[in-house]
Design an enzyme around this catalytic site. Sequence first.
Site, PDB file in Angstrom:
ATOM      1  N   ALA A  63       1.039  45.550  27.991  1.00 21.90           N
ATOM      2  CA  ALA A  63       0.382  44.620  28.909  1.00 21.90           C
ATOM      3  C   ALA A  63       0.257  45.303  30.263  1.00 21.90           C
ATOM      4  O   ALA A  63       0.998  46.245  30.562  1.00 21.90           O
ATOM      5  CB  ALA A  63       1.227  43.359  29.035  1.00 21.90           C
ATOM      6  N   GLY A 107       2.846  45.476  24.363  1.00 28.94           N
ATOM      7  CA  GLY A 107       1.672  44.812  23.805  1.00 28.94           C
ATOM      8  C   GLY A 107       0.823  45.766  22.974  1.00 28.94           C
ATOM      9  O   GLY A 107       0.110  45.335  22.067  1.00 28.94           O
ATOM     10  N   GLU A 110       2.262  45.731  19.664  1.00 27.73           N
ATOM     11  CA  GLU A 110       1.995  44.394  19.091  1.00 27.73           C
ATOM     12  C   GLU A 110       0.562  44.319  18.560  1.00 27.73           C
ATOM     13  O   GLU A 110       0.314  43.750  17.495  1.00 27.73           O
ATOM     14  CB  GLU A 110       2.267  43.316  20.152  1.00 27.73           C
ATOM     15  CG  GLU A 110       3.769  43.194  20.432  1.00 27.73           C
ATOM     16  CD  GLU A 110       4.111  42.269  21.580  1.00 27.73           C
ATOM     17  OE1 GLU A 110       3.548  42.467  22.680  1.00 27.73           O
ATOM     18  OE2 GLU A 110       4.923  41.349  21.392  1.00 27.73           O
ATOM     19  N   GLU A 130       9.826  46.341  26.619  1.00 28.10           N
ATOM     20  CA  GLU A 130       9.808  45.207  27.556  1.00 28.10           C
ATOM     21  C   GLU A 130      11.156  44.943  28.213  1.00 28.10           C
ATOM     22  O   GLU A 130      11.238  44.556  29.375  1.00 28.10           O
ATOM     23  CB  GLU A 130       9.345  43.934  26.830  1.00 28.10           C
ATOM     24  CG  GLU A 130       7.867  43.912  26.462  1.00 28.10           C
ATOM     25  CD  GLU A 130       7.564  44.541  25.110  1.00 28.10           C
ATOM     26  OE1 GLU A 130       8.418  45.294  24.586  1.00 28.10           O
ATOM     27  OE2 GLU A 130       6.467  44.298  24.585  1.00 28.10           O
TER      28      GLU A 130
HETATM   29  C1  3H9 Z   1       4.313  44.166  27.640  1.00 31.09           C
HETATM   30  O1  3H9 Z   1       3.571  44.887  27.027  1.00 31.09           O
HETATM   31  C2  3H9 Z   1       4.548  42.748  27.271  1.00 31.09           C
HETATM   32  C3  3H9 Z   1       3.925  42.423  25.945  1.00 31.09           C
HETATM   33  O2  3H9 Z   1       4.903  42.010  25.038  1.00 31.09           O
HETATM   34  C4  3H9 Z   1       2.804  41.434  26.062  1.00 31.09           C
HETATM   35  C5  3H9 Z   1       3.214  40.100  26.550  1.00 31.09           C
HETATM   36  C6  3H9 Z   1       2.094  39.094  26.626  1.00 31.09           C
HETATM   37  N1  3H9 Z   1       0.719  48.425  33.269  1.00 31.09           N
HETATM   38  O3  3H9 Z   1       4.500  56.361  34.177  1.00 31.09           O
HETATM   39  P1  3H9 Z   1       3.331  57.127  34.651  1.00 31.09           P
HETATM   40  C7  3H9 Z   1       0.699  53.040  35.510  1.00 31.09           C
HETATM   41  S1  3H9 Z   1       5.129  44.720  29.006  1.00 31.09           S
HETATM   42  C8  3H9 Z   1       0.207  48.800  34.466  1.00 31.09           C
HETATM   43  O4  3H9 Z   1       3.390  57.778  35.971  1.00 31.09           O
HETATM   44  P2  3H9 Z   1       3.643  58.930  32.439  1.00 31.09           P
HETATM   45  C9  3H9 Z   1       1.834  53.572  36.351  1.00 31.09           C
HETATM   46  O5  3H9 Z   1       2.259  52.611  37.286  1.00 31.09           O
HETATM   47  C10 3H9 Z   1       4.628  46.404  29.154  1.00 31.09           C
HETATM   48  N2  3H9 Z   1       0.294  50.064  34.938  1.00 31.09           N
HETATM   49  O6  3H9 Z   1       2.823  58.182  33.577  1.00 31.09           O
HETATM   50  C11 3H9 Z   1       1.187  54.797  36.989  1.00 31.09           C
HETATM   51  O7  3H9 Z   1       0.391  54.329  38.066  1.00 31.09           O
HETATM   52  P3  3H9 Z   1       0.239  55.229  39.404  1.00 31.09           P
HETATM   53  C12 3H9 Z   1       5.314  47.272  28.180  1.00 31.09           C
HETATM   54  C13 3H9 Z   1       0.917  50.959  34.167  1.00 31.09           C
HETATM   55  O8  3H9 Z   1       2.678  59.745  31.704  1.00 31.09           O
HETATM   56  C14 3H9 Z   1       0.251  55.294  35.900  1.00 31.09           C
HETATM   57  O9  3H9 Z   1       0.043  54.188  35.017  1.00 31.09           O
HETATM   58  N3  3H9 Z   1       4.963  48.647  28.412  1.00 31.09           N
HETATM   59  C15 3H9 Z   1       1.465  50.626  32.933  1.00 31.09           C
HETATM   60  O10 3H9 Z   1       4.864  59.557  33.020  1.00 31.09           O
HETATM   61  C16 3H9 Z   1       0.814  56.457  35.116  1.00 31.09           C
HETATM   62  O11 3H9 Z   1       2.103  56.099  34.627  1.00 31.09           O
HETATM   63  C17 3H9 Z   1       5.699  49.451  29.197  1.00 31.09           C
HETATM   64  O12 3H9 Z   1       6.711  49.058  29.726  1.00 31.09           O
HETATM   65  C18 3H9 Z   1       1.346  49.292  32.480  1.00 31.09           C
HETATM   66  N4  3H9 Z   1       1.825  48.886  31.271  1.00 31.09           N
HETATM   67  O13 3H9 Z   1       4.168  57.767  31.463  1.00 31.09           O
HETATM   68  C19 3H9 Z   1       5.193  50.848  29.367  1.00 31.09           C
HETATM   69  N5  3H9 Z   1       2.039  51.721  32.400  1.00 31.09           N
HETATM   70  O14 3H9 Z   1      -0.367  56.512  38.927  1.00 31.09           O
HETATM   71  C20 3H9 Z   1       5.335  51.296  30.787  1.00 31.09           C
HETATM   72  C21 3H9 Z   1       1.843  52.718  33.284  1.00 31.09           C
HETATM   73  O15 3H9 Z   1      -0.628  54.383  40.260  1.00 31.09           O
HETATM   74  N6  3H9 Z   1       4.778  52.592  30.996  1.00 31.09           N
HETATM   75  N7  3H9 Z   1       1.171  52.263  34.356  1.00 31.09           N
HETATM   76  O16 3H9 Z   1       1.629  55.402  39.929  1.00 31.09           O
HETATM   77  C22 3H9 Z   1       5.406  53.747  30.673  1.00 31.09           C
HETATM   78  O17 3H9 Z   1       6.441  53.741  30.052  1.00 31.09           O
HETATM   79  C23 3H9 Z   1       4.787  55.030  31.127  1.00 31.09           C
HETATM   80  O18 3H9 Z   1       3.885  54.725  32.150  1.00 31.09           O
HETATM   81  C24 3H9 Z   1       4.042  55.826  30.029  1.00 31.09           C
HETATM   82  C25 3H9 Z   1       3.270  56.996  30.710  1.00 31.09           C
HETATM   83  C26 3H9 Z   1       5.066  56.396  29.052  1.00 31.09           C
HETATM   84  C27 3H9 Z   1       3.056  54.960  29.303  1.00 31.09           C
END
Ligand code: 3H9
Length: 701
Positions: A63, A107, A110, A130
Amino acid sequence: MSDLVSYSAADGVAVITIHNPPVNALSPGVPEGIAASLAKAEADDAVKAVVLIGGGRSFIAGADIKEFAKITSGEKKRGQGLHPLLYQLEESNKPVVASIHGQAFGGGLEVAMACAYRLALASAQVGQPEVKLGLIPGAGGTQRLPRLVGAARAVEMCQFGEPVKAADAAQWGLIDQVIEGDLLQGAIRFAREIAGKRREKPRAPEADPAAFAAAREAAKKRQRGLSAALAAIDAVEASTKLSFEEGVKEEARLFEQCLHSIQSKALIHVFFGERAVTRIPDVPKETATYPIRRAAVIGAGTMGGGIAMNFANAGIPVVLKETTQEALDHGVGAIRKNYANSVAKGRFSQAAMDKRLALITPTLSYEGFDQADIIVEAVFESMALKKEIFAELDRIAKPECLLATNTSTLSIDEIASVTTRPRMVIGHHFFSPANIMRLLEIVRGKATAKEVIATSMSLAKTLGKVGVLVGNCRGFVGNRMFGSYRREAQFLVEEGADPEAVDRAMFDFGMAMGPLQVGDLAGLDVGWRIRKEFQHLEVPGVRKPRMEDRLCELGRYGQKTGAGWYRYDENRRPWRDAAVNDLIATVRAESAISPRAISAAEITGRLLYALVNEGARILEEGMALRAVDIDIIYVNGYGFPAYRGGPMFYADTVGLPKVLEKIREFNRQHGVLWAPAPLLERLAEEGKSFGQYVKGENNNA
Ligand code: 3H9
């Protein structure tokens, strides 16, 4: 379609591609775009199967986390979330093949689980992270996952949120096939094979009470205080007891609770904070960096050895220098033992250990230092010694070599002053154990070049650290605040609190360890030495903590001498010590203090607000760039519970007027050390928070 999702169809297979860089989060428009594309495929008789794939670097990272704050603030209504899309995918009369590269997280997984099939590249990862945001999967993940991988694996994935490699996911039945080569072509081939076939839905998971009991036990130990971990366990357990529809309702109820919790807001603050700290207003992302291919470390003590391990772990060859063979052997022996422990615990192989050790070259001379791209000095805290070393380094190091000091208190500018190149000098303040702790305080001197800062920030990432830029003041950010915190811990004991009560109150608040136990672990003599070095700065008439100096005078330096605030057995378990009680009584008598009863609430108030008040000064002086930088330092370097967001975020959640009122009360009771920080007074008066504060032009950090 929309700009976020594209559609094409050829030879019986439709391809739906998501384009929402950088990570294909499910921002508004993405689920709708997928739904509209799928409807188009369903309506096209020529299409027999559908491939769902991500453009760019990942499938779907989950999400859009930015949207949650809009929902909890009331700016946006939550609606039905992803459920309508997931039912559409699940019920589609054309099988949908989720084709995963990069990440399918939250998500994203999911969505993939609602598809009939899942393929992945070997490099892909899947997971339900999450819980790290204080949430649980909210789109059926806690119900679909156990149906695919069984209750025990599902609960582990949802409780801890760790990523799972494609190969493991394939073994568990979560991924149908690992694709080699081109993912899209592989997925289209696969889609043709299964076209027209309908896949049975997986059956409800078997009950597994032992798995849930073990999960709850593990949560108590490894996720103390984190509500989302327990909610995740409850939600997965519901999948073994309720129908799918009822299970989804239970998940929604628990998700809603988590979403509106302060814990989730705090963890989301930390998530974005860890990314925000990389942004330095006057050091833009395009700033040139120096390549770091070879390193050298001076001092093979606990810190120096740990720092050398960091380089070796990242594949960077490192020369490690000591002054005597005995110290060098001792240092290398400690590194070897540390690595052997990791091998014994299965963290990496013997071959990996040998490779890392081979990257470390022990030496008694400066041989090889002229080749180094970075030299980190990690000798004990003596300005005279550090100056001597930096003057020598100035003669030996190549011009483009970063000269870093691991000092935790001394002035970078003064150290740099003995070199002809202060622009290359910077503080790299590692935290003990340096090979484990994620924090790296990067201390900017007044002459430090922007390229040196940019290189340090990028090096932090290479070493797997969170680098936070701070200004050059005594103790920098972390230890300067920690000084006030530990000062109050000692005062509380002098005033009547039991040492155990002080430690217990902070442990119960969520700190990894109580303040006195931390002192024992770090070594009480460290602060004692520093206090002696800075004795000339003491202000007469201002109350000084006395207990730790007195403990040191008795040779009680903490764990390393088997005794400090506590007595330690061979397993490093702390025990109360009558000798400490006697010392406390003596110190109280000398200061004419009659002990009083002190509540846990007073202990947490005194300690936390001491952090916050000093943090506010640091912020106003520009020694930290933003309040969130302080929070990230505390969460990553000082065992502050991430689910409370860090000390400044915590103060914002309490409300600054309330915090100020308490600090004023302490000021009346305990005097000048509690003078409220002017910034705190101003923000409280203006009804603002630390999070909203942006420093003006004259930032020092
Ligand atoms: C969820 O899914 C709930 C569901 O059950 C649905 C419920 C209805 N959203 O980390 P990075 C941005 S909860 C918005 O530096 P990497 C991040 O802020 C979600 N923004 O890169 C950054 O922005 P900026 C569950 C996001 O390669 C840029 O993308 N998912 C999101 O080191 C690059 O990110 C998670 O918790 C997001 N979901 O790592 C996953 N994700 O450049 C969270 C990233 O402006 N994300 N951004 O600073 C991660 O674990 C890492 O970002 C990922 C990439 C491994 C994907």
